[in-house]
Design an enzyme around this catalytic site. Structure first.
Site, PDB file in Angstrom:
ATOM      1  N   CYS A 153       0.865  -1.188   0.000  1.00 55.93           N
ATOM      2  CA  CYS A 153       0.000   0.000   0.000  1.00 55.93           C
ATOM      3  C   CYS A 153       0.906   1.244   0.000  1.00 55.93           C
ATOM      4  O   CYS A 153       1.754   1.371  -0.867  1.00 55.93           O
ATOM      5  CB  CYS A 153      -0.940  -0.109   1.203  1.00 55.93           C
ATOM      6  SG  CYS A 153      -2.055   1.226   1.552  1.00 55.93           S
TER       7      CYS A 153
ATOM      8  N   ASP B  82      -8.268  -3.080  -8.249  1.00 54.53           N
ATOM      9  CA  ASP B  82      -7.850  -2.024  -7.320  1.00 54.53           C
ATOM     10  C   ASP B  82      -8.373  -0.673  -7.803  1.00 54.53           C
ATOM     11  O   ASP B  82      -7.900  -0.134  -8.803  1.00 54.53           O
ATOM     12  CB  ASP B  82      -6.313  -2.011  -7.255  1.00 54.53           C
ATOM     13  CG  ASP B  82      -5.780  -1.138  -6.137  1.00 54.53           C
ATOM     14  OD1 ASP B  82      -6.468  -0.176  -5.747  1.00 54.53           O
ATOM     15  OD2 ASP B  82      -4.667  -1.413  -5.661  1.00 54.53           O
TER      16      ASP B  82
ATOM     17  N   HIS C 271      -7.176  -4.140  -4.046  1.00 53.06           N
ATOM     18  CA  HIS C 271      -6.146  -3.484  -3.248  1.00 53.06           C
ATOM     19  C   HIS C 271      -6.032  -4.191  -1.899  1.00 53.06           C
ATOM     20  O   HIS C 271      -7.029  -4.591  -1.320  1.00 53.06           O
ATOM     21  CB  HIS C 271      -6.531  -2.012  -3.035  1.00 53.06           C
ATOM     22  CG  HIS C 271      -5.457  -1.204  -2.390  1.00 53.06           C
ATOM     23  ND1 HIS C 271      -4.368  -0.730  -3.087  1.00 53.06           N
ATOM     24  CD2 HIS C 271      -5.285  -0.799  -1.113  1.00 53.06           C
ATOM     25  CE1 HIS C 271      -3.578  -0.057  -2.268  1.00 53.06           C
ATOM     26  NE2 HIS C 271      -4.115  -0.083  -1.062  1.00 53.06           N
TER      27      HIS C 271
END
Length: 222
Positions: A117, A164, A191
């Site tokens: 991330c 994502d 994600h």
């Protein structure tokens, strides 16, 4: 398995880090860069996993410049809090703190860096700006596409999900075209697919990405 240690960045800032040691002589070092949730139970578990695979793993507390002892969960409130703290950390600060962890991990030999991330973005930046690295593996780094012109100085393997919403898959494909020397993989996943504490966890994608990452580190780190 691990313990908390203290690192010192080039500008004198002192930050905490989670350190997990392998049972025998380390193959090398792996720096694990957190998401926006701090060095929480998941990041410690990831570091423990790399230690179990033979690496000295160090996960620096990247939020210490703004707030110490951050360990968030994954509720909407936690996400909002994580984003707020992350907004106080500049890319320059993050690179300095990643560099401090790389220096500490170098005691074990060659060093790889992996991040998830926001940590994926930090890993991308570090691959271009931090000396002492041998490999870099960013997972779904939000912000990488905005920094696509940076040239990683070390072999890099990126992992992204095609569902994502934060990182458009077309942008990832363009990134791969722009950096043909590096390996960019796209999974049928969302994600955060590597984190088994999140609703977006995708076990097959996480397993395949981890196997590829380990093979990559075996080749470039040891």
């Amino acid at each position: 398995m691990g313990k908390m240690i203290e690192l010192t960045a080039a500008d004198g800032h002192k930050l905490a880090a989670y350190r997990a040691d392998p049972s025998g002589k380390p193959r090398g070092g792996v720096v694990v860069i957190q998401e926006i949730f701090g060095v929480n139970s998941h990041i410690k578990q990831v570091a423990d996993g790399f230690a179990a695979d033979g690496y000295l793993a160090i996960a620096p507390a990247m939020f210490d410049r703004a707030q110490r002892n951050v360990e968030l969960g994954y509720t909407p409130e936690d996400i909002a809090k994580g984003r707020e703290i992350r907004g106080k950390i500049t890319n320059d600060m993050a690179v300095k703190d990643a560099e401090a962890a790389v220096k500490a991990a170098a005691a074990a030999g060659k060093v790889g860096i992996v991040g998830y991330c926001w940590g994926g973005l930090v890993t991308w930046l570090a691959a271009a700006k931090v000396s002492g690295l041998s490999a870099a593996v960013p997972y779904y780094g939000g912000g990488i596409l905005d920094n696509a012109d940076l040239q990683p100085k070390v072999p890099l393997m990126g992992h992204f999900g095609d569902k994502d919403a934060h990182i458009p898959v077309e942008g990832v494909k363009k990134l791969a075209e722009k950096h043909p020397k590096h390996q960019i993989f796209i999974y049928a996943a969302d994600h955060g697919f590597n984190c088994d504490q999140r609703g977006s966890y995708n076990a097959p994608a996480a397993k395949q990405a981890r196997e590829r990452t380990l093979e990559f580190f075996r080749k470039h780190v040891g």
